[in-house]
Design an enzyme around this catalytic site. Structure first.
Site, PDB file in Angstrom:
ATOM      1  N   LYS A  54       0.648  -1.002  -0.195  1.00 43.89           N
ATOM      2  CA  LYS A  54       0.125   0.211  -0.169  1.00 43.89           C
ATOM      3  C   LYS A  54       0.624   1.580  -0.189  1.00 43.89           C
ATOM      4  CE  LYS A  54      -3.475  -2.851   1.902  1.00 43.89           C
ATOM      5  NZ  LYS A  54      -4.388  -3.116   2.825  1.00 43.89           N
ATOM      6  N   GLN A  98      -4.820  -1.969   9.419  1.00 45.64           N
ATOM      7  CA  GLN A  98      -4.333  -3.566   8.593  1.00 45.64           C
ATOM      8  C   GLN A  98      -4.632  -4.346   9.717  1.00 45.64           C
ATOM      9  OE1 GLN A  98      -3.776  -3.222   5.133  1.00 45.64           O
ATOM     10  NE2 GLN A  98      -3.813  -5.863   5.969  1.00 45.64           N
ATOM     11  N   ASP A 121     -11.861   2.396   3.960  1.00 41.92           N
ATOM     12  CA  ASP A 121     -11.492   0.926   3.506  1.00 41.92           C
ATOM     13  C   ASP A 121     -12.989   0.616   2.777  1.00 41.92           C
ATOM     14  OD1 ASP A 121      -9.780  -0.990   3.699  1.00 41.92           O
ATOM     15  OD2 ASP A 121      -9.510  -1.130   5.675  1.00 41.92           O
TER      16      ASP A 121
END
Ligand SMILES: NC(=O)c1ccc[n+]([C@@H]2O[C@H](COP(=O)([O-])OP(=O)(O)OC[C@H]3O[C@@H](n4cnc5c(N)ncnc54)[C@H](OP(=O)(O)O)[C@@H]3O)[C@@H](O)[C@H]2O)c1
Length: 295
Positions: A54, A98, A121
């Site tokens: 990322k 994460q 997200d």
């Protein structure tokens, strides 16, 4: 039937090129640089790889990034304090924590503490609720990537019988919701199957578009699909290791056999996988534009 192989690698590359241009225009015209913060707690090797990917993608596209690597013993309060700081930061438009988090942390509490406007997200209940009523700000990355794979491959979704195998909050439920909306790239008739579905093959055989996110290697076999089906295989299963220690992966679909009956199909790897990070970048750009009031 010769199936069209839907390459996520190629479609992700196209979208990244479009994003690179857009990011450059935002900088020149609006002095706006999208910013993403990634937060990793602990030393899970797979998570370290994902966060690294990322970070590199941000750099490649011109997105500002901050990376926070926290020790595994980080407390709930410490993590909440960092998120609070990032919620307030003017340079950061998107926050990605994460998953999975270490067991002593309350994952839900952490995800819900992210400002929904920075929830790139798309997992915050506010954003999932907005998706449900057809007014989304952010779509969750993997399902959004699936929709893009279909649209950009010229697959007709409107009116199609879509069957989704799997009802997780991160893939199955959101993709079902995205494709049933009264909207472009949607308007499908959607059926969702799971482990309590009485006769899964009865449903999968009716599918014009079959989306499988079960996490079970080769669970969908050729006798479970009809001729001309379009198959999106979300599953990533490790079925072995090569002599030099590399993971051997396969999807939830028996690719070689199902391909023979399919009009189009995604491979694993190289299908849905490359799209997920790309859609995270798209959401980060969208977050920056929403905050800045740029159309
Ligand atoms: N490429 C990517 O970017 C990406 C992103 C996310 C996930 N994935 C992969 O996609 C797969 C699914 O992920 P997930 O997080 O959605 O998984 P998950 O949370 O484990 O959910 C799996 C779902 O599939 C259902 N299911 C399992 N076995 C089934 C079977 N034999 N028949 C019918 N339904 C079955 C389960 O039903 P119940 O609800 O009844 O238990 C559950 O709803 C995994 O392999 C994961 O690694 C890939």
């Amino acid at each position: 039937m010769t199936a069209q192989i839907i390459s996520g690698t190629e479609i992700a590359r196209q979208i990244r090129e479009e994003l690179r241009q857009e990011i450059s225009t935002l900088k020149v015209k609006h002095n706006l640089i999208p910013g993403l913060a990634t937060v990793l707690v602990g030393e899970d090797p797979a998570s370290q790889v994902y966060v690294g990917q990322k970070e590199r993608t941000c750099k490649d596209l011109g997105i500002y990034s901050e990376r926070y690597d926290l020790p595994a013993k980080t407390t709930q309060q410490e993590l909440l304090a960092l998120i609070e700081e990032l919620n307030k930061s003017a340079k950061i438009h998107g926050i990605l924590v994460q998953l999975p988090l270490p067991n002593h942390l309350d994952e839900e509490g952490i995800l819900y503490s992210i400002n929904p406007q920075k929830d790139v997200d798309g997992f915050h209940p506010v954003n999932l609720g907005k998706l449900m009523i057809g007014e989304p700000d952010y779509l969750p990355c993997t399902p959004h990537g699936i929709q893009q794979l279909l649209v950009r491959s010229g697959i007709k979704i409107e009116g199609a019988e879509v069957v989704v195998v799997g009802r997780s909050n991160i893939v199955g439920k959101p993709i079902a919701n995205i494709l049933l909306q009264k909207a472009e790239g949607a308007n499908a008739t959607v059926t969702v199957c799971h482990t309590r579905t009485r006769d899964i093959a009865f449903h999968t055989r009716r599918a014009d578009i079959l989306i499988v996110a079960a996490g079970k290697a080769k669970a969908i076999t050729a006798d479970m699909v009809k001729e001309g089906v379009v198959v999106i295989d979300v599953g990533v299963n490790q079925i072995g290791t090569t002599a030099d220690g590399k993971r051997i992966l396969c999807g939830d679909v028996d690719f070689d056999a199902v391909k023979e009956k399919s009009k189009a199909i995604t491979p694993v790897p190289g299908g849905v996988g490359p799209m997920t990070i790309t859609m995270l970048m798209m959401n980060t750009v969208r977050a920056a534009k929403l905050v800045a009031g740029v159309a």
